[in-house]
Design an enzyme around this catalytic site. Structure first.
Site, short mmCIF file in Angstrom:
data_model
loop_
_atom_site.label_atom_id
_atom_site.label_comp_id
_atom_site.label_asym_id
_atom_site.label_seq_id
_atom_site.Cartn_x
_atom_site.Cartn_y
_atom_site.Cartn_z
CG ASP A 76 43.90 26.47 36.24
OD1 ASP A 76 43.86 25.31 35.75
OD2 ASP A 76 42.89 27.09 36.61
NE ARG A 183 44.71 60.85 41.50
CZ ARG A 183 44.50 61.20 42.77
NH1 ARG A 183 43.27 61.54 43.15
NH2 ARG A 183 45.47 61.21 43.65
CB ALA A 197 42.50 34.96 36.93
CE1 TYR A 198 44.44 41.75 41.43
CE2 TYR A 198 46.13 42.09 39.77
CZ TYR A 198 45.54 42.45 40.96
OH TYR A 198 46.05 43.50 41.67
CB ALA A 199 39.42 40.33 36.02
CB SER A 201 40.34 38.83 43.28
OG SER A 201 41.37 39.43 42.54
#
Length: 299
Positions: A76, A183, A197-199, A201
């Site tokens: 990918d 924060r 993807a990252y979102a 995890s």
């Protein structure tokens, strides 16, 4: 058995040239494309790094101008990198995965010889996926902002802390309306493609690729009520650096380090879409089941 009529004329072949033993596989794919009746060209870096000289080599821009389909051999990450560059040319892409099943490189190497000729003859499922575009603006001493970076992403735009251990403080606005101060270790703006993807995890939801929306996901937020937020993809999202010792920004794999206090990252929908071709019968939910192992334990 006679060969099937080919829907395409000129194929570009792009490979993850760093992968060990990729040249013989690339040669097999090139021969398969040629037997299907296509002119075949190699992406220039693929050609130079594998030493393949039997086919013409083209730059990405030349591929966009001369080819009508691109076949990508790798994972990918390889697909994302080339898809981002070819999107303005509206060229469809076919992904052949050498290893584990990918979310977008879903044609397995073992199935290539049977599936690829069928796809080239028109037996495929096509989908178009939205892209993000964004910019980083830095405040000028005399007022106003200076754009210091522009880029595109298929998966996500991420603003996060750099190498230091301290969190960052970020102010998020949508179409000029204040949403929240975060924060946290950072903030992700992901497309439906990037939602797996990252979102994912970081605790974000999975979004179907046909949805017209983005998901905003805080990374390890100090405030537990800062939850992922799904918004329409026709908005402009602005993330301002309020406080940070060190902050960075990533558009997929393209990064910009050392964001400063007052820098503003804007994210909106790109005018371009990426075209992916899948084998006939492909469906998104089957990919999720296999990739996320949802079918484990099912007899």
């Amino acid at each position: 058995m006679p060969s099937l009529p080919c829907r395409f004329r000129h194929a570009a072949l792009i490979g993850k040239y760093q992968a060990r033993g990729i040249r013989p596989v690339l040669e097999d794919v090139a021969h398969l494309l040629a037997r299907a009746g296509l002119d075949v060209s190699l992406e220039s870096e693929t050609a130079s790094n594998t030493g393949m000289t039997d086919y013409p080599s083209l730059s990405v821009r030349e591929i966009g101008q001369q080819c009508d389909v691109a076949v990508v051999l790798g994972g990918d990450g390889t697909m994302l990198a080339i898809a981002r560059e070819l999107a303005p040319f509206n060229i469809p892409l076919i992904g052949i995965n050498q290893g584990r099943l990918g979310f977008i490189t879903d044609l397995q190497l073992k199935d290539m010889a049977s599936a690829l000729p069928l796809m080239l003859s028109g037996e495929y499922e096509e989908e178009k996926r939205a892209m993000l575009e964004g910019a980083v603006a830095r405040p000028m001493r005399g007022g106003g902002f200076d754009t210091i970076y522009e880029g595109h992403a298929i998966n996500e735009v991420v603003v996060s802390r750099g190498a230091t251990a301290s969190m960052v403080e970020l102010r998020a606005e949508i179409d000029g309306q204040f949403v929240a101060n975060y924060r946290a270790d950072g903030l992700i703006v992901a497309s439906p493609t990037g939602s797996t993807a990252y979102a994912l995890s970081a605790g974000g939801p999975i979004m179907h690729p046909n949805l017209g929306g983005w998901v905003i996901v805080p990374i390890a937020s100090h405030t537990l009520s800062n939850r992922p937020l799904v918004v329409s993809d026709d908005v402009t999202i602005t993330i301002e650096i309020v406080a940070a010792r060190d902050a960075s920004m990533n558009f997929d794999m393209q990064s910009l380090a050392s964001l400063l206090h007052g820098d503003r990252v804007t994210v909106r929908r790109s005018a371009h879409k990426v075209r992916f071709l899948h084998p006939k019968g492909w469906n998104y939910y089957a990919t999720l089941r296999r990739k996320l192992r949802w079918n484990e334990g099912v007899s």
